[in-house]
Scaffold this motif. Structure first.
Motif, mmCIF file in Angstrom:
data_model
loop_
_atom_site.group_PDB
_atom_site.id
_atom_site.type_symbol
_atom_site.label_atom_id
_atom_site.label_comp_id
_atom_site.label_asym_id
_atom_site.label_seq_id
_atom_site.Cartn_x
_atom_site.Cartn_y
_atom_site.Cartn_z
ATOM 1 N N UNK A 1 9.534 -6.635 4.139
ATOM 2 C CA UNK A 1 8.306 -6.258 4.826
ATOM 3 C C UNK A 1 8.342 -4.867 5.460
ATOM 4 N N UNK A 2 9.416 -4.139 5.248
ATOM 5 C CA UNK A 2 9.426 -2.748 5.689
ATOM 6 C C UNK A 2 8.704 -1.860 4.676
ATOM 7 N N UNK A 3 8.331 -2.433 3.525
ATOM 8 C CA UNK A 3 7.606 -1.731 2.470
ATOM 9 C C UNK A 3 6.118 -2.084 2.558
ATOM 10 N N UNK A 4 5.255 -1.070 2.534
ATOM 11 C CA UNK A 4 3.804 -1.269 2.678
ATOM 12 C C UNK A 4 3.235 -2.216 1.618
ATOM 13 N N UNK A 5 3.652 -2.061 0.381
ATOM 14 C CA UNK A 5 3.141 -2.910 -0.690
ATOM 15 C C UNK A 5 3.524 -4.378 -0.456
ATOM 16 N N UNK A 6 4.747 -4.606 -0.021
ATOM 17 C CA UNK A 6 5.184 -5.971 0.271
ATOM 18 C C UNK A 6 4.417 -6.557 1.451
ATOM 19 N N UNK A 7 4.105 -5.732 2.457
ATOM 20 C CA UNK A 7 3.310 -6.206 3.598
ATOM 21 C C UNK A 7 1.922 -6.648 3.132
ATOM 22 N N UNK A 8 1.322 -5.875 2.237
ATOM 23 C CA UNK A 8 -0.003 -6.230 1.718
ATOM 24 C C UNK A 8 0.053 -7.535 0.922
ATOM 25 N N UNK A 9 1.085 -7.687 0.103
ATOM 26 C CA UNK A 9 1.247 -8.917 -0.668
ATOM 27 C C UNK A 9 1.408 -10.117 0.273
#
Length: 115
Positions: free
Chosen positions: A26-34
């Protein structure tokens, strides 16, 4: 229905599970959106149906689903944080699933999600 009403019906255990399952990424923006999309799906499942929903026309049912979708997109990480950290028990459970809350990496992820 309001955003608050929608959140009141949320399954906080399920939302916590979704977040903790994906925590390390979750430190990655794309993963947070997912992850947020998965939370939206969970919230949509727990949204209460209006009285006599089963008697509603197909158009009315479709409009209800659109209204829920419009509410979901207004929910942000701050709202999720307020939901799952509403008391000490939820927070303690969350950290028991994630790990040490004082660990640098965990603090960084936490601050990126729940500023």
């Amino acid at each position: 229905m309001t955003k608050q009403e929608l959140l009141q019906h949320a399954n906080t255990d399920e939302i916590t599970r979704i977040i903790t399952k994906q925590w390390s990424g979750l430190n990655d923006e794309e993963n947070r959106e997912y992850c947020l999309e998965e939370i939206y799906a969970s919230l949509a499942e727990t949204a209460p149906l209006p009285e006599s929903f089963h008697l509603s026309s197909n158009d009315e049912k479709a409009q209800y689903e659109i209204d829920i979708d419009m509410l979901l997109i207004t929910i942000e990480w701050d709202d999720i944080g307020n939901l799952i950290f509403d008391d000490g028990d939820n927070e303690a459970h969350f950290w028991s699933q994630v790990g040490d809350k004082n660990e640098k990496r965990n603090r960084k992820i936490y601050r990126s999600l729940f500023p």
